[in-house]
Design an enzyme around this catalytic site. Structure first.
Site: not given
Length: 323
Positions: A241, A270, A288
């Site tokens: 993360r 993000e 991602h």
């Protein structure tokens, strides 16, 4: 009994088919080409819904859960992590939260090792050079980077994904160090991995790969001080993360040559990426895609849908993270 199921973003047909075959009314809020639904979209769609199937891009807080009303029984997250969901608020409302563990470990490990190799061997920088028409000939000092074979890999968080990365590293003859809250005797025996305190791991590793969940204890686990412990030839990889790493501190360390390179698949805010990172050649940036294989995304969608179907049957879903 047919129930209203809200799917926040379009998921693979493998999952949608399971929901529809169970007889439920499926409403998808945004298709694959659209951005994630806003809070307003969720507030409007959720009243009367019995289930909400989410992805990591949706922030499911107490307000969203409250807007759903009393019928909502499950929030099924199509991800291993569930830090985007207020689990405590869900539990207080009697709403089950589920995730999709065990189906994306190998694919995410592939991504981590891909980033490790690409960052070490300066693949992104080399491709940009070639595409710009600026590669004129092989050069004896051109785009040199550190070897991966035979080096030391430090893994922060030796769960299923961390162990999968370690298995790949063993194929490269790497020494494995790991930092975890508890000892992992099985992994130590299988992978010849050695447990290490975080500071020692950072000092002793040529490569560091992060695989810890995000919580208050791991937020900015890797900051300026931690990066300063790594060597000038070291490479940092993060596929866990974004907020586990202080992005501004990482950008400074890369710019100043405190570490050699980084490979990132996740970011603090993000889809925003720290602007300084965008300017640097010694960081490989991926959008991602850790679990983005066809097979794995189908499995994730199926598991998320199966969790929904089980909950709406009155059963305990197989992957509940609360009670």
């Amino acid at each position: 009994m047919s129930e209203k199921v809200i799917v926040a973003r379009e998921i693979p047909d493998a999952g949608l088919r399971i929901l529809r075959e169970a007889g439920h009314e499926v409403i998808t809020l945004s298709d694959a080409s659209q951005p994630p639904p806003s809070h307003g979209d969720l507030f409007s769609a959720l009243p009367g819904a019995a289930a909400l199937l989410t992805t990591v891009t949706e922030k499911i807080d107490a307000g969203v859960l409250g807007a759903a009303g009393r019928r909502l029984r499950i929030v099924s997250n199509m991800a291993v992590g569930y830090d985007n969901i207020d689990v405590e608020a869900a539990t207080q409302r009697g709403i089950t939260v589920t995730n999709t563990p065990g189906v994306l470990d190998e694919t995410t490990a592939d991504t981590a090792f891909m980033l490790l190799l690409a960052a070490a061997r300066r693949l992104g920088e080399g491709e940009r050079l070639l595409r710009a028409g600026e590669w004129h000939a092989w050069g004896p000092k051109q785009l040199v980077g550190p070897d991966v074979w035979g080096k030391t890999l430090g893994i922060v968080g030796l769960g299923r994904i961390g162990e999968a990365v370690a298995r790949r590293a063993r194929g490269f003859g790497m020494k494995i160090l790991y930092h975890a809250r508890s000892e992992k005797p099985g992994a130590e025996a299988e992978l010849q991995a050695e447990r290490s305190e975080l500071e020692d791991l950072l000092r002793d590793s040529d490569f560091v790969s992060i695989h810890t969940p995000l919580n208050e204890g791991t937020r900015h686990l890797i900051g300026a001080r931690e990066l300063s412990l790594m060597g000038e030839s070291a490479v940092l990889v993060n596929t866990s993360r974004g907020p586990v790493v202080d992005e501004a501190a990482l950008a400074d360390a890369l710019a100043e040559g405190t570490i050699f390179a980084a490979g990132l698949d996740v970011y603090e805010e993000e889809p925003k990426v720290h602007p300084k990172l965008m300017e640097l050649d010694n960081v490989v940036l991926a959008p991602h895609i850790g679990s983005a294989s066809i097979e794995t995304r189908d499995k994730m969608a199926s598991v998320a849908a199966e969790n929904v179907v089980a909950a709406l049957r009155g059963e305990t879903p197989p992957n509940a993270v609360n009670s």
